[in-house]
Structure formats: structure tokens, C-alpha cells
Write an enzyme that holds these catalytic residues in place. Structure first.
Site, PDB file in Angstrom:
ATOM      1  N   TRP A 101      30.194  40.497  47.301  1.00 58.93           N
ATOM      2  CA  TRP A 101      30.096  39.286  46.195  1.00 58.93           C
ATOM      3  C   TRP A 101      28.691  38.489  46.709  1.00 58.93           C
ATOM      4  CZ3 TRP A 101      32.582  42.304  44.283  1.00 58.93           C
ATOM      5  CH2 TRP A 101      34.103  42.154  43.962  1.00 58.93           C
ATOM      6  N   ASN A 122      31.941  40.889  38.439  1.00 60.77           N
ATOM      7  CA  ASN A 122      32.859  41.927  38.914  1.00 60.77           C
ATOM      8  C   ASN A 122      34.240  41.927  37.880  1.00 60.77           C
ATOM      9  OD1 ASN A 122      34.689  43.720  40.753  1.00 60.77           O
ATOM     10  ND2 ASN A 122      35.886  41.860  40.732  1.00 60.77           N
ATOM     11  N   GLU A 123      34.268  43.348  37.221  1.00 66.01           N
ATOM     12  CA  GLU A 123      35.523  43.567  36.433  1.00 66.01           C
ATOM     13  C   GLU A 123      35.657  42.463  35.241  1.00 66.01           C
ATOM     14  OE1 GLU A 123      38.007  46.013  39.432  1.00 66.01           O
ATOM     15  OE2 GLU A 123      38.882  44.181  39.168  1.00 66.01           O
ATOM     16  N   TYR A 160      41.962  53.047  39.511  1.00 64.75           N
ATOM     17  CA  TYR A 160      43.296  52.646  40.292  1.00 64.75           C
ATOM     18  C   TYR A 160      44.499  52.790  39.429  1.00 64.75           C
ATOM     19  CZ  TYR A 160      40.186  49.452  42.974  1.00 64.75           C
ATOM     20  OH  TYR A 160      39.148  49.088  43.852  1.00 64.75           O
ATOM     21  N   GLU A 175      34.392  51.638  42.506  1.00 64.29           N
ATOM     22  CA  GLU A 175      35.607  51.378  43.355  1.00 64.29           C
ATOM     23  C   GLU A 175      36.622  52.309  42.962  1.00 64.29           C
ATOM     24  OE1 GLU A 175      37.762  47.491  42.779  1.00 64.29           O
ATOM     25  OE2 GLU A 175      35.622  46.357  42.655  1.00 64.29           O
TER      26      GLU A 175
END
Length: 443
Positions: free
Chosen positions: A83, A218-219, A311, A355
Site C-alpha cells: 500500500w 485496491n479492489e 477468492y 491476488e
């Protein structure tokens, strides 16, 4: 006035990345070439690592930081994603100083205060410098879709106020101006805005070859810890935000790569879904509800490569039972990897499996080899498992509560269930062997 004139010229100028007549990037900067990366004219394939802000940029002992990078280097890791943000509310400041917590921004009002001191950005400086010492390049994300460690919702809460939906982050001009210095906003309001966060980070590191790429968020999704409004899904709001912010970053830095940091959600017209208890459920990962459009976002001029996350065990927890469905974590992941490889091939751009994770050591041992092999076989295989773990850390005797539930325990870096460590030999070898394959492809 001079500032306004120069800003106007910057706003009117257009920089869209490499073209046949464009100057070559500086030495040791990674560049895209079709669906691959290059480094100094040679192919650059890699296995990377994630080290969430939960621990590596928050470590206070240099010997622990050095030991972590040395272990990464020994595992063949070439790229670290972490980050580029760490923000706190002003009410947390006293405890942060007392505990030694790393923080880069402090929010007390609609204006945040930068911490570029020894407990702030100087720690990020050290991470980037130490990474380069071990031959590792860094992907830096500018903010987080989620509330952890001061993500986008700090901007929402302080600037837009209570009761707002998550997607105002992408549309409220005051938030855009705080995330980065919005030139259109500046000119319309006839005053000079303070330099904002993205500009601060990019200008700080834009000459560093240790930086692999900038990541917008992020995301990013229409929803976060706050809900979404109906104005975001399937409307192109997030696509337009990616486009605007990538163009802004490109103006600041024409040399480093830029990516979205997205999870790789598709927006397909055909119906994709699954059956649960006799009911067909449209699949969030394919129907545009997340706000992303992986194919369209990847096609943007200033997005140099795509990212996606994986995921299925977490996303489809209600399906992971044999009495309800024939759903397979392994097979779903294989199909997800293929779909993104196909999209990257169509766009002729690189894509990173940025990821991925499953719970349970046995699951990791059985599933990761197949996921990694298909990523390698599809030749997009730039692979970054979530997340790298380190044993033998010495800080505070190896036991330290960092923030939230994140802690060093008996010398081990935080374990969120997806973390893998060197003593998990079968899993460790999956990635070290893949790194050898990638190293051979980089010659």
C-alpha cells in the site's frame, strides 16, 4: 497566476503512453510490449508477492525489513505489491505516536495533513529503497476500496459526510480533488488547491526505477463497507473514474506503468449465474453489479496492464458444500484464470493474477499447483499470491499488536488465513518453482 497558467497547459496537454516517436523510458523501468512486460529490452516475467500494509511498511526494525526482503529474493520474487497509503483519524493520532504505528495522512476535517516524517512517508521511502537493494520492484496502490488502513471511505466520511453511499468517491468533485489535484475543479472554482495525495506520492517516487507501477485503488467497487447507490452498477461510473485518474497520473509521470488494481469483475451481456436451493442467482463477478468492466477497463489508453483477484472460497462460501452444488473451488479458479487470459490476449496487454488465496493448508497444497500451472501455461502468468509471510521477526520480541487484529505472534507476520510461510514446504515450493520458470523466460 503562473501556477494557474501552467496547470491549464498541463490540463490541455495529452500524454497517452508509449508511441513510435516517444522517447525510451529511463533505464531499469519496466515497460509493456504487447501482452508481456520488458525490462531493459528483455522479457520480464515474474512471481511476485503481496505484503499488505498490515506489517511490512509498519515494521520498525530495519533488520526485520532486510530479513524479509532477503527471504523474498531467495524465493525468486521480483515484484512486491504494497500500500502507498496509511491514513488515520485525528482521534487516533496520540495512540499512533505512542505505539509507533506508521501513518501517512491524518484526517481532522475536510482537509488531511501529510506526515512525511520518520513515522510517515520516510518509512515508505525505506521500503522502496530496500526493495531495490534486493532487486525487487514495487507496485504502490494509492488507496483502498475498504475501510482498513484509511481507504476511500475516509474521504467520503470527512468530505461528503454521513449518510452517503460508497460510490460518491468516484463522482464527488471535492473527493476527486482531495484524492488528486483535479485541474478542472481547480479552474472552475478559481483558487489554488493544495497538492493532494496522489500527486504527492507520484512526485515523490516518479524517478525511482524501484517502482514497478502505480495502482489507482485496491479492489475498486461500487460498494465498500458502505453500500452502493443505484447510480453506479452497470453505468460506467467506475470506468470513467479509471479513465480520468489514469490520465491524471500519466500527466504527472509518463514513464511508470499504471493499472487499476481491480478484482477483474466482468460486465458480460450473457447471463452467468448459479443455482442455489432451486433458485438461479445472477453472478456478481460477471453481471456488472460490482461496477467494473474488465474488458472495457483494460482497453483504456492509459491502463498499461490488467489485474484480477481470485477468492472463490470466500466469494462463494454458500456454495462450498457438497450437498448443495457440484461447485469446485479449484475448477472455478481455473475458469476465472482462463477468462482473464483470453481478455488479455484480445486486448494485447499484460495481465497479472495479482491476488489469490484459499483457506486451509491442504487446500493450498492441492489447488495452488493447478492455478499456478494454468497461469504459466496461458503465458500471462505474472503471479502474486496473497500473501507473503515471514517467520523469525524480532520486533518487540516477536509479539506486537499492530492495528485491528493484525499482530506479530511468536515472530510470525500477520496470518489472515491466506498467508503462506517458508516452513509450509509444499506451498512454498509451488511459488519458488514457478519463479524459476519465470526467470528462464526472462532471459
Amino acid at each position: 497566476m503562473r501556477f494557474l497558467l501552467s496547470s491549464l497547459l498541463l490540463f490541455l496537454s495529452i500524454t497517452v503512453g508509449a508511441s513510435p516517436g516517444a522517447p525510451k523510458p529511463p533505464k531499469d523501468f519496466v515497460t509493456p510490449k504487447g501482452a508481456s512486460f520488458q525490462l531493459n529490452g528483455k522479457p520480464f516475467a515474474f512471481v511476485g508477492a503481496n505484503s499488505y500494509a498490515r506489517w511490512l511498511p509498519l515494521l520498525q526494525r530495519q533488520d526485520d525489513i532486510e530479513a524479509t526482503f532477503k527471504e523474498m529474493q531467495g524465493a525468486g520474487i521480483k515484484v512486491l505489491r504494497t500500500w502507498g497509503f496509511n491514513a488515520i483519524n485525528g482521534s487516533e493520532l496520540a495512540d499512533a505516536k505512542k505505539s509507533g504505528l506508521t501513518y501517512y495522512q491524518v484526517w481532522n476535517s475536510t482537509e488531511w495533513v501529510l506526515n512525511d516524517g520518520a513515522q510517515g512517508l520516510q518509512r515508505l521511502d525505506n521500503i522502496i529503497e530496500t526493495a531495490g537493494k534486493y532487486g525487487i520492484k514495487v507496485i504502490l496502490a494509492f488507496t483502498n476500496n475498504w475501510v482498513g488502513y484509511g481507504g476511500s471511505e475516509l474521504y467520503i466520511n470527512w468530505i461528503a459526510g454521513a449518510g452517503k453511499t460508497h460510490d460518491v468517491f468516484y463522482s464527488d468533485p471535492r473527493i476527486v480533488a482531495s484524492y488528486r489535484m483535479s485541474l478542472t475543479y481547480l479552474m472552475h472554482h478559481s483558487y489554488i488547491a493544495l497538492e493532494r495525495y496522489v500527486k504527492t506520492i507520484v512526485n515523490r517516487y516518479k524517478n525511482s526505477a524501484n517502482v514497478f507501477a502505480w495502482e489507482l485503488m485496491n479492489e475498486a467497487r461500487c460498494l465498500g463497507d458502505l453500500p452502493s447507490s443505484s447510480a453506479c452498477p452497470r453505468t460506467g461510473l467506475l470506468h470513467d473514474w479509471y479513465k480520468q485518474q489514469a490520465a491524471f497520473v500519466r500527466k504527472l509521470d509518463p514513464n511508470h506503468l499504471i493499472t487499476t488494481g481491480g478484482e477483474g469483475h466482468f460486465f458480460w451481456k450473457k447471463s452467468i449465474g448459479y443455482w442455489l436451493n432451486g433458485q438461479f442467482i445472477s453472478d456478481y463477478n460477471f453481471n456488472g453489479d460490482a461496477g467494473e468492466d474488465f474488458d472495457g477497463d483494460l482497453a483504456l489508453d492509459n491502463i498499461d496492464f490488467g489485474t484480477y483477484h481470485l477468492y472463490p472460497q470466500f466469494w462463494y462460501g454458500n456454495l462450498d458444500t457438497p450437498d448443495r452444488t457440484n461447485f469446485s473451488i479449484k475448477s472455478w479458479g481455473l475458469d476465472w484464470i482462463k477468462a482473464h487470459a483470453d481478455a488479455a490476449k484480445k486486448a494485447n496487454k499484460p495481465v497479472i493474477l495479482e491476488e489469490f488465496g484459499v483457506f486451509g493448508l491442504q487446500n493450498k497444497t492441492e489447488i495452488y499447483p493447478e492455478w499456478v500451472n494454468i497461469a504459466l501455461d496461458t503465458k500471462h502468468g505474472w503471479i502474486m499470491p496473497w500473501q507473503f509471510g515471514k517467520l523469525g521477526l524480532k520486533e518487540d520480541g516477536g509479539n506486537r499488536l499492530i492495528k485491528y487484529a493484525d499482530a506479530l505472534i511468536d515472530g510470525a507476520s500477520p496470518n489472515d488465513g491466506f498467508t503462506y510461510y517458508k516452513n509450509q514446504t509444499a506451498v512454498w515450493n509451488v511459488f519458488t518453482n514457478a519463479a524459476k520458470v519465470q526467470a528462464a523466460r526472462s532471459k
